[in-house]
Design a protein around this motif. Sequence first.
Motif, PDB file in Angstrom:
ATOM      1  N   GLY A   1       0.990  -1.139   0.127  1.00  0.00           N
ATOM      2  CA  GLY A   1      -0.099   0.183   0.045  1.00  0.00           C
ATOM      3  C   GLY A   1       0.808   1.252  -0.054  1.00  0.00           C
ATOM      4  N   GLY A   2       1.761   1.338  -0.829  1.00  0.00           N
ATOM      5  CA  GLY A   2       2.794   2.567  -0.838  1.00  0.00           C
ATOM      6  C   GLY A   2       1.846   3.751  -1.315  1.00  0.00           C
ATOM      7  N   VAL A   3       2.252   4.971  -0.831  1.00  0.00           N
ATOM      8  CA  VAL A   3       1.572   6.130  -1.311  1.00  0.00           C
ATOM      9  C   VAL A   3       2.200   6.896  -2.506  1.00  0.00           C
ATOM     10  CG1 VAL A   3       0.992   8.656  -0.182  1.00  0.00           C
ATOM     11  CG2 VAL A   3       1.144   6.538   1.307  1.00  0.00           C
ATOM     12  N   ALA A   4       1.350   6.691  -3.708  1.00  0.00           N
ATOM     13  CA  ALA A   4       1.871   7.084  -4.975  1.00  0.00           C
ATOM     14  C   ALA A   4       1.627   8.680  -4.991  1.00  0.00           C
ATOM     15  CB  ALA A   4       1.016   6.421  -5.887  1.00  0.00           C
ATOM     16  N   SER A   5       0.691   9.396  -4.525  1.00  0.00           N
ATOM     17  CA  SER A   5       0.343  10.719  -4.472  1.00  0.00           C
ATOM     18  C   SER A   5       0.171  11.426  -3.235  1.00  0.00           C
ATOM     19  CB  SER A   5      -0.817  11.016  -5.378  1.00  0.00           C
ATOM     20  OG  SER A   5      -0.817  10.482  -6.744  1.00  0.00           O
ATOM     21  N   PRO A   6       1.492  11.687  -2.747  1.00  0.00           N
ATOM     22  CA  PRO A   6       1.411  12.248  -1.161  1.00  0.00           C
ATOM     23  C   PRO A   6       0.972  13.654  -1.229  1.00  0.00           C
ATOM     24  CG  PRO A   6       3.800  12.230  -2.277  1.00  0.00           C
ATOM     25  CD  PRO A   6       2.872  11.544  -3.020  1.00  0.00           C
ATOM     26  N   LEU A   7       0.482  13.898  -0.093  1.00  0.00           N
ATOM     27  CA  LEU A   7       0.094  15.352   0.220  1.00  0.00           C
ATOM     28  C   LEU A   7       1.229  15.853   0.866  1.00  0.00           C
ATOM     29  CD1 LEU A   7      -2.143  17.419   0.294  1.00  0.00           C
ATOM     30  CD2 LEU A   7      -2.691  16.636   2.654  1.00  0.00           C
ATOM     31  N   LEU A   8       1.849  17.132   0.160  1.00  0.00           N
ATOM     32  CA  LEU A   8       3.112  17.499   0.639  1.00  0.00           C
ATOM     33  C   LEU A   8       2.522  18.775   1.655  1.00  0.00           C
ATOM     34  CD1 LEU A   8       5.316  17.380  -2.426  1.00  0.00           C
ATOM     35  CD2 LEU A   8       4.949  15.988  -0.853  1.00  0.00           C
ATOM     36  N   THR A   9       3.460  19.027   2.697  1.00  0.00           N
ATOM     37  CA  THR A   9       3.283  20.161   3.478  1.00  0.00           C
ATOM     38  C   THR A   9       4.460  20.933   3.953  1.00  0.00           C
ATOM     39  OG1 THR A   9       1.624  18.937   4.944  1.00  0.00           O
ATOM     40  CG2 THR A   9       2.227  20.744   5.716  1.00  0.00           C
ATOM     41  N   GLY A  10       4.293  22.244   3.923  1.00  0.00           N
ATOM     42  CA  GLY A  10       5.365  23.244   4.001  1.00  0.00           C
ATOM     43  C   GLY A  10       5.959  23.250   5.505  1.00  0.00           C
ATOM     44  N   HIS A  11       7.144  23.139   5.548  1.00  0.00           N
ATOM     45  CA  HIS A  11       7.903  22.743   6.675  1.00  0.00           C
ATOM     46  C   HIS A  11       8.374  24.142   7.496  1.00  0.00           C
ATOM     47  CE1 HIS A  11      10.585  20.834   9.609  1.00  0.00           C
ATOM     48  NE2 HIS A  11      10.087  19.624   9.382  1.00  0.00           N
ATOM     49  N   SER A  12       8.261  24.014   8.689  1.00  0.00           N
ATOM     50  CA  SER A  12       8.608  25.554   9.454  1.00  0.00           C
ATOM     51  C   SER A  12       9.905  25.537   9.516  1.00  0.00           C
ATOM     52  CB  SER A  12       8.028  25.317  10.985  1.00  0.00           C
ATOM     53  OG  SER A  12       8.527  24.035  11.522  1.00  0.00           O
ATOM     54  N   ASP A  13      10.740  24.491   9.030  1.00  0.00           N
ATOM     55  CA  ASP A  13      12.325  24.697   9.309  1.00  0.00           C
ATOM     56  C   ASP A  13      12.950  25.733   8.159  1.00  0.00           C
ATOM     57  OD1 ASP A  13      14.854  24.005   9.987  1.00  0.00           O
ATOM     58  OD2 ASP A  13      15.062  22.306   8.551  1.00  0.00           O
TER      59      ASP A  13
ATOM     60  N   GLY B   1       1.810  11.183  -8.426  1.00  0.00           N
ATOM     61  CA  GLY B   1       2.309  10.067  -8.928  1.00  0.00           C
ATOM     62  C   GLY B   1       1.758   8.768  -9.003  1.00  0.00           C
ATOM     63  N   ASP B   2       0.499   8.765  -9.388  1.00  0.00           N
ATOM     64  CA  ASP B   2      -0.325   7.621  -9.423  1.00  0.00           C
ATOM     65  C   ASP B   2      -0.181   6.793 -10.918  1.00  0.00           C
ATOM     66  OD1 ASP B   2      -1.784   5.499  -8.387  1.00  0.00           O
ATOM     67  OD2 ASP B   2      -3.112   6.641  -7.241  1.00  0.00           O
ATOM     68  N   CYS B   3      -0.808   5.754 -11.005  1.00  0.00           N
ATOM     69  CA  CYS B   3      -0.997   5.026 -12.161  1.00  0.00           C
ATOM     70  C   CYS B   3      -1.454   6.050 -13.590  1.00  0.00           C
ATOM     71  CB  CYS B   3      -1.762   4.029 -12.244  1.00  0.00           C
ATOM     72  SG  CYS B   3      -1.393   2.547 -10.958  1.00  0.00           S
TER      73      CYS B   3
END
Length: 971
Positions: free
Chosen positions: A751-763, A780-782
């Motif tokens: 069950g790998g995540v093909a289309s991840p939800l990206l989040t801005g990082h506070s770093d 990044g899915d089929c």
Amino acid sequence: VDTYTIVYYSFEPNSWQGWTRVDNTAQPDTFWHIEDYLEPELAGLPGPIEGTKSLWCGAPPGPASYMCPWRNAPGYGNLWDQCYGCRVFNIYGGVTFSYRIRTDLEPDRDFVRVYYYKSFLEDWIEIASYTGETDVAASHTVNSTLGTKFRFRFTSDAVGSDEDGLFDSNGAVHLDELTIRNWGEVVDYEDFETGTDGAQRCNSWGWWPATEIAWPFGGFSKLRANLQDIDPCNENMTTQIAFFAEGGCEPSVDYPGLCSTPPCRPASSMGQWSVASCQNEMVVSPVIDLTKYSAAKSHVQDAAIPAGDLANLGPAHLSFTVYKDLPPENLVFYTWRVRGVDVSGCRRLWSAFAGASERGERPGYQRLTFDVGAFSDYCDSIQVALGVVDMCDAWYGGACAEHTPAPWFDNVEIRRAVSPDPQWSYWAGNLFQDNFPENEYDYLASFVRADAAVDINPPGNPAIRPGDSVVVECRPARGGPLGLDPAGGPAVYLHVKCTGTGGAPIPPDLAGPALAGTYGSYKSDDGVWTIIQGDSARTSAGISPSAYMFDLNDSLFQRGHLVEYYFTARDASGLESSLPRWARSYGPYFEFTCLPTLGSDILFVDDYDGIGCFQGSVEMYWKHAFWTGKLLHDRYDVNAPSSLVSNGPGSRAKNFHLTSVYKMIIWDSGDLVCGTISEGTLYSDKSNDAQRLVDWMSLSEHTCGLWICGDDIVYDLDGSTAASAFSLFNACGVYFVATSFFDATGGSTSGGVASPLLTGHSDAGIFVHGGVPDKFYAYGDCPVINRFDCLGKMGTGKHALSYPDYGSNHYYAAVANETTNNGGYPVRTMWFGFSFQYIRDDVNATTLDRVEIAMDVCDWMQIPFSRDIPPPVDAGDLPCAFALSQSFPNPFNPSTTIRYDLKAKGLVTIKLYDVSGRLVRTLVDGIKDAGSYSAAWDGRNNLGSAAASGIYFCKMETGGWSATRKVVMLR
């Protein structure tokens, strides 16, 4: 166009008919015969059938004559692998084999080896080897048990033969006076005196005929169903061609219950000349008649192509599905071959092509299509072969341990389209490459060469020498030469238009005879477009019958010039076609730019040029961001970006070209897994792009911003040992963590995540506003799972974007870094582990997340980015001219607005066409008063169905005036 399915094999029940496979389990009862033959029970034939190939055409199975005319005698071709052998002789003890042999072969590259097989329980044992020029009478004595036999095997490598003109042989291999003695008594003797010139059999026994396949390792092929693949996007449980080992199974670790293709058989310990043998086999189709087709689109050719269409058919195209889990380091390849069969039944030479997975490519099915017209010699019948070959013995000198059950083949199809016009093919590496001036410091006056992309120096030569001329191939649909120009020579032409950008001066000779270079000759011009007639291309083997070359003046172009071009050709009947196919009506055309234009301080490197669409899908997505932000930019397109032809900016640009002009460089390599930012590897890609970027950041006397995007750039550079790769990592504060977020989160089995939800990082805080982080998807899915790099930070680097956490693991999608260079100027870098083209909105919004992200990066790098949406045209002011504005947004999804102006009342039409010229939608068709208007297109055709993603052309016509604009829809 109308297309005929000539034949289609799905390998379901009854569609395997006529296919044959190489086997070695039985021997025909003849004295001397081929040692590889097509297995009779699969072919439905009464007995073993000898396949044939040599310098001459082969012969068909059955009662037809085995005598075909010689082809190009007395030389030999590339990639030969032939055997001559005898039947088993029931003799034992001291056995002597003598013969006369003469060879004229490429030294230490092509060989004739002699073997004996003393027992069915033993391996073939090599007793002699010949290369170069030899002329000897040889004799060998062996101690044999029952079952003695002998063979000769002739092999040639991929280059260096009469076929490519790199080696001139005289006769290749001649054999005579073959004699076998046992205890001094003659058991068998053959001097071929009973044969006639050109024969491939001496008599009814069939002594010493030719063959086409080397003795295989002992592998087999058969039809298999329910194969358990690990392709996350496709599943094929139907019947496929698979290969397997004789006498047992090599259990697969990654494919439980399946057998891997066999590793190389180790060298026997029974003799000092023993060598390893590896799998090399293929399945061969029945003869396929290209003048017939399958009405049911199956394997049964039951209908004749009508004479009217037959005369206008283009070349055949072969398609097949292959399951690829063939890492290149394993040296196991799938193969495909095609050969023509002429009207006499004479089999032509096999083509020979092989493929494997690219480095790091995920296992999966791939549908491949090839133009096989040139390889079939335009015969009316062809044969197709699909196979597997293990090159470990040839390249490593030993067995390779890692094998998989791949390859598998399915859905073999041959099609021909009604396309009477001349047919084109080209490779982007042979076209003009964007370029910089030859001299570094006087680029305002220095000329920019019109060079091809490909480096023509051999890989071991550290110098990069671009080709001076461009080359395309063109053939009439039914073969033969092109038509002739009235003044002589081939009727194939280059059309060139030169304009200026960025305020560059425009010399008066940008059209006309001065444009022509060394190859090709000036034909005519209209003051804008110049026509240059092509020359037949010259190769190491001589004049090519279907390739044409063109050259432009290398002492004419200067920085800022844009050169657009296309090709046309005419056949003997007067039919004409162009490349690109729409070029005679509208753009886009091929083009190259002379950089820098001095019109922008931003350089966009499109390292995905031409992939996904004519201009490349990466460029289409960036265009929207550039247009919205009013970011003027120079663009450097890397032709054939995955081909590693040493044509990146590092091969053409000097340090001063970049440091004196550009404050920001954007680099996007799409989803390429190799050939991304090259690091100057001598035997790979010699363009040291990584070092050029590092030098630009270090030496610039102004603020610098570098933005790198690409699915596998970090992965690609991490595999390099070049110092420039680490220098770039260090300058950007980034390092490689994992090659694929999908695989890191479970992959296709968990069950790998093909289309991840990206989040801005506070770093880094660049994508965080008012304490609220930006969010967007990396799609990044089929149909193809993307491999998004997972990045780590080092030095002063900071995490800029986060992937979703997986268990206790944290993964990061972007790293930002800020340092100062040698001159004390700020240097800011942003590295995305994915291509810009895969950014998708997490919620519907007026401004796309893709644009918002571009705004944030440009703000941080101190590059002005406009946030103003162009205002609508004021309908209260009557326009003074007809006009068709560029649609907005463009690219668009789901709708776009097209504004247009009418200076007078009249009938106006606005229609949308696809790239093939077919009408898709009529937006406006009626009489309108003078004024300014707008029309919306919702992405549907005239039938109300959704149109496909791609490029469309919006054409407006009124009062004898017309204009066309390009519209790009991205679903």
